[in-house]
Design a protein around this motif. Structure first.
Motif, PDB file in Angstrom:
ATOM      1  N   LEU A 298      94.945  49.809  58.884  1.00  0.00           N
ATOM      2  CA  LEU A 298      93.722  50.072  59.636  1.00  0.00           C
ATOM      3  C   LEU A 298      93.227  51.460  59.267  1.00  0.00           C
ATOM      4  O   LEU A 298      93.963  52.449  59.388  1.00  0.00           O
ATOM      5  CB  LEU A 298      93.962  49.976  61.145  1.00  0.00           C
ATOM      6  N   ASP A 299      91.998  51.522  58.777  1.00  0.00           N
ATOM      7  CA  ASP A 299      91.326  52.777  58.455  1.00  0.00           C
ATOM      8  C   ASP A 299      90.128  52.944  59.379  1.00  0.00           C
ATOM      9  O   ASP A 299      89.419  51.977  59.670  1.00  0.00           O
ATOM     10  CB  ASP A 299      90.821  52.785  57.008  1.00  0.00           C
ATOM     11  N   SER A 300      89.899  54.177  59.804  1.00  0.00           N
ATOM     12  CA  SER A 300      88.767  54.489  60.669  1.00  0.00           C
ATOM     13  C   SER A 300      87.821  55.442  59.950  1.00  0.00           C
ATOM     14  O   SER A 300      88.263  56.376  59.268  1.00  0.00           O
ATOM     15  CB  SER A 300      89.280  55.129  61.963  1.00  0.00           C
ATOM     16  N   PHE A 301      86.516  55.181  60.093  1.00  0.00           N
ATOM     17  CA  PHE A 301      85.478  56.009  59.479  1.00  0.00           C
ATOM     18  C   PHE A 301      84.643  56.631  60.594  1.00  0.00           C
ATOM     19  O   PHE A 301      84.164  55.923  61.480  1.00  0.00           O
ATOM     20  CB  PHE A 301      84.570  55.170  58.579  1.00  0.00           C
ATOM     21  N   ASP A 302      84.459  57.934  60.532  1.00  0.00           N
ATOM     22  CA  ASP A 302      83.649  58.602  61.559  1.00  0.00           C
ATOM     23  C   ASP A 302      83.145  59.919  60.984  1.00  0.00           C
ATOM     24  O   ASP A 302      83.896  60.892  60.902  1.00  0.00           O
ATOM     25  CB  ASP A 302      84.477  58.834  62.823  1.00  0.00           C
ATOM     26  N   SER A 303      81.880  59.937  60.556  1.00  0.00           N
ATOM     27  CA  SER A 303      81.358  61.151  59.931  1.00  0.00           C
ATOM     28  C   SER A 303      79.849  61.221  60.058  1.00  0.00           C
ATOM     29  O   SER A 303      79.153  60.206  59.979  1.00  0.00           O
ATOM     30  CB  SER A 303      81.735  61.189  58.449  1.00  0.00           C
ATOM     31  N   THR A 304      79.347  62.442  60.215  1.00  0.00           N
ATOM     32  CA  THR A 304      77.911  62.697  60.168  1.00  0.00           C
ATOM     33  C   THR A 304      77.527  63.383  58.855  1.00  0.00           C
ATOM     34  O   THR A 304      76.386  63.799  58.689  1.00  0.00           O
ATOM     35  CB  THR A 304      77.480  63.581  61.358  1.00  0.00           C
ATOM     36  N   ASN A 305      78.490  63.489  57.935  1.00  0.00           N
ATOM     37  CA  ASN A 305      78.252  64.128  56.636  1.00  0.00           C
ATOM     38  C   ASN A 305      78.352  63.075  55.532  1.00  0.00           C
ATOM     39  O   ASN A 305      79.451  62.625  55.195  1.00  0.00           O
ATOM     40  CB  ASN A 305      79.281  65.229  56.403  1.00  0.00           C
ATOM     41  N   PRO A 306      77.232  62.680  54.923  1.00  0.00           N
ATOM     42  CA  PRO A 306      77.261  61.644  53.881  1.00  0.00           C
ATOM     43  C   PRO A 306      78.186  61.967  52.718  1.00  0.00           C
ATOM     44  O   PRO A 306      78.699  61.053  52.058  1.00  0.00           O
ATOM     45  CB  PRO A 306      75.804  61.554  53.426  1.00  0.00           C
ATOM     46  N   ASP A 307      78.424  63.261  52.453  1.00  0.00           N
ATOM     47  CA  ASP A 307      79.326  63.624  51.360  1.00  0.00           C
ATOM     48  C   ASP A 307      80.742  63.098  51.595  1.00  0.00           C
ATOM     49  O   ASP A 307      81.531  62.998  50.653  1.00  0.00           O
ATOM     50  CB  ASP A 307      79.384  65.147  51.177  1.00  0.00           C
TER      51      ASP A 307
ATOM     52  N   TYR B 211      75.906  51.855  57.486  1.00  0.00           N
ATOM     53  CA  TYR B 211      75.790  50.612  56.712  1.00  0.00           C
ATOM     54  C   TYR B 211      76.856  50.552  55.619  1.00  0.00           C
ATOM     55  O   TYR B 211      77.376  51.583  55.176  1.00  0.00           O
ATOM     56  CB  TYR B 211      74.403  50.514  56.078  1.00  0.00           C
ATOM     57  N   MET B 212      77.153  49.350  55.177  1.00  0.00           N
ATOM     58  CA  MET B 212      78.079  49.127  54.070  1.00  0.00           C
ATOM     59  C   MET B 212      77.588  47.935  53.256  1.00  0.00           C
ATOM     60  O   MET B 212      77.267  46.888  53.818  1.00  0.00           O
ATOM     61  CB  MET B 212      79.497  48.865  54.594  1.00  0.00           C
ATOM     62  N   THR B 213      77.522  48.102  51.936  1.00  0.00           N
ATOM     63  CA  THR B 213      77.081  47.023  51.053  1.00  0.00           C
ATOM     64  C   THR B 213      78.261  46.486  50.258  1.00  0.00           C
ATOM     65  O   THR B 213      78.963  47.245  49.578  1.00  0.00           O
ATOM     66  CB  THR B 213      75.987  47.507  50.086  1.00  0.00           C
ATOM     67  N   HIS B 214      78.453  45.191  50.362  1.00  0.00           N
ATOM     68  CA  HIS B 214      79.570  44.498  49.700  1.00  0.00           C
ATOM     69  C   HIS B 214      79.056  43.735  48.488  1.00  0.00           C
ATOM     70  O   HIS B 214      77.998  43.116  48.525  1.00  0.00           O
ATOM     71  CB  HIS B 214      80.196  43.523  50.713  1.00  0.00           C
TER      72      HIS B 214
ATOM     73  N   GLU C 217      83.551  45.501  45.644  1.00  0.00           N
ATOM     74  CA  GLU C 217      83.236  46.915  45.811  1.00  0.00           C
ATOM     75  C   GLU C 217      82.476  47.087  47.115  1.00  0.00           C
ATOM     76  O   GLU C 217      81.836  46.157  47.615  1.00  0.00           O
ATOM     77  CB  GLU C 217      82.408  47.441  44.637  1.00  0.00           C
ATOM     78  N   GLU C 218      82.568  48.309  47.658  1.00  0.00           N
ATOM     79  CA  GLU C 218      81.852  48.640  48.887  1.00  0.00           C
ATOM     80  C   GLU C 218      81.104  49.949  48.668  1.00  0.00           C
ATOM     81  O   GLU C 218      81.716  50.977  48.389  1.00  0.00           O
ATOM     82  CB  GLU C 218      82.837  48.776  50.057  1.00  0.00           C
ATOM     83  N   LYS C 219      79.783  49.865  48.778  1.00  0.00           N
ATOM     84  CA  LYS C 219      78.949  51.053  48.687  1.00  0.00           C
ATOM     85  C   LYS C 219      78.513  51.434  50.096  1.00  0.00           C
ATOM     86  O   LYS C 219      78.175  50.562  50.904  1.00  0.00           O
ATOM     87  CB  LYS C 219      77.733  50.789  47.796  1.00  0.00           C
ATOM     88  N   ILE C 220      78.519  52.736  50.371  1.00  0.00           N
ATOM     89  CA  ILE C 220      78.187  53.199  51.722  1.00  0.00           C
ATOM     90  C   ILE C 220      77.031  54.190  51.617  1.00  0.00           C
ATOM     91  O   ILE C 220      77.229  55.348  51.237  1.00  0.00           O
ATOM     92  CB  ILE C 220      79.406  53.858  52.394  1.00  0.00           C
ATOM     93  N   PRO C 221      75.826  53.744  51.925  1.00  0.00           N
ATOM     94  CA  PRO C 221      74.673  54.644  51.828  1.00  0.00           C
ATOM     95  C   PRO C 221      74.686  55.706  52.924  1.00  0.00           C
ATOM     96  O   PRO C 221      75.322  55.535  53.972  1.00  0.00           O
ATOM     97  CB  PRO C 221      73.484  53.690  51.999  1.00  0.00           C
ATOM     98  N   ALA C 222      73.990  56.777  52.663  1.00  0.00           N
ATOM     99  CA  ALA C 222      73.911  57.865  53.643  1.00  0.00           C
ATOM    100  C   ALA C 222      73.206  57.390  54.912  1.00  0.00           C
ATOM    101  O   ALA C 222      72.238  56.627  54.867  1.00  0.00           O
ATOM    102  CB  ALA C 222      73.159  59.045  53.037  1.00  0.00           C
ATOM    103  N   SER C 223      73.700  57.832  56.049  1.00  0.00           N
ATOM    104  CA  SER C 223      73.082  57.521  57.343  1.00  0.00           C
ATOM    105  C   SER C 223      73.332  58.678  58.304  1.00  0.00           C
ATOM    106  O   SER C 223      74.076  59.611  57.987  1.00  0.00           O
ATOM    107  CB  SER C 223      73.649  56.220  57.918  1.00  0.00           C
ATOM    108  N   THR C 224      72.722  58.621  59.472  1.00  0.00           N
ATOM    109  CA  THR C 224      72.899  59.696  60.449  1.00  0.00           C
ATOM    110  C   THR C 224      74.355  59.831  60.849  1.00  0.00           C
ATOM    111  O   THR C 224      74.889  60.934  60.987  1.00  0.00           O
ATOM    112  CB  THR C 224      72.038  59.424  61.696  1.00  0.00           C
TER     113      THR C 224
END
Length: 279
Positions: free
Chosen positions: A40-49, A73-76, A103-110
């Protein structure tokens, strides 16, 4: 009998993919206790970098990967020819089965907020046909609670039904609780149940659990979850204990070393994919 905390695991910061910063909570040291949840991985960020590098094309076999993107968002894209974007509360469900590249691409978001976990496949289904399915917001029922709400991501809740898993029973809830608010969840006695505190601390079975912590519950027919003086967002995952051997090598999870060796041999020989197109 009320379920209590059997074990808890606090996540740690690490990087994966092409340089995605994330919090890894479950992994190869927690296989037995959290069965059938492998990682299990968790993602939580306001920094697109932290995340826009994404996860380039890579293989999987023997598992299902389930991603929940509550914010962002996440694009598969995969070797079956699927390309799909989920986000703002949607689920990505990929059955690796006999073998898939994705592959999973993750575009920048708030803000990017969500989790991905790996659900083990039973030995009899390890080589099932690979498949991809997204669960969009239009398919996810939001159930009003006395003290918050429950998003039924998969499975069943009090007679209401969501997306049904094909290989293992899986109840997957996103629970939002107002400050100081409790809720009691009825559970099937022998199901393997875990809870993850996605946002905020919460009391689980009477014990205070810090944010970004996974807890495995003892057996029982109900559990109480309660927010502190702040609101809480808690993920609830219930499935069937497999109690099968796990041999794990990177993105591939099988039952024997021979099966694992064959998977990597297939990758080397170019025979890994079945019923797929190549990129």
């Amino acid at each position: 009998m009320e379920r209590k905390i059997k074990q808890q695991v606090r996540g740690y910061r690490t990087q994966d993919g092409a340089g995605v910063n994330l919090v890894r909570v479950l992994g190869n040291r927690t296989i037995q206790e959290y069965d059938p949840i492998l990682m299990l991985d968790s993602f939580d960020s306001t920094n697109p970098d932290d995340y826009t590098a994404g996860f380039p094309m890579h293989p999987h076999r023997g598992i299902e990967t389930i991603s929940y993107v509550y914010r962002g968002y996440m694009t598969h894209r995969d070797s079956l020819g699927n390309e799909d974007t989920i986000g703002e509360g949607e689920v990505q469900w990929m059955t690796a089965g006999s073998g898939i590249l994705h592959e999973e691409k993750i575009p920048a978001s708030t803000r990017l907020l969500g989790v991905q976990f790996w659900l083990n496949l039973p030995a009899k289904d390890k080589m099932a046909p690979p498949a991809y399915r997204s669960i969009k917001n239009s398919e996810i029922e939001e159930i009003e609670l006395e003290n918050g709400k429950l998003r039924l991501l998969a499975g069943e809740y009090e007679g209401r039904k969501g997306y049904v898993s094909k290989y293992l029973p899986l109840d997957y809830y996103d629970i939002h609780l107002n400050p100081h608010s409790p809720m009691v969840l009825n559970t099937e006695g022998e199901r393997s149940v875990m809870v993850f505190t996605l946002l905020g601390d919460a009391y689980v079975g009477g014990e205070l659990i810090k944010e970004k912590t996974a807890v495995k519950l003892t057996s029982g027919d109900h559990v109480e979850i309660m927010a502190t003086d702040k609101s809480a967002q808690v993920l609830y995952i219930s499935s069937k204990l497999l109690a099968e051997p796990v041999v794990w090598g990177g993105p591939i999870v099988m039952n024997t070393k021979e099966e694992l060796d064959k998977a990597f041999d297939d990758l080397k020989k170019g025979t890994f994919l079945q019923n797929s197109i190549s990129y």
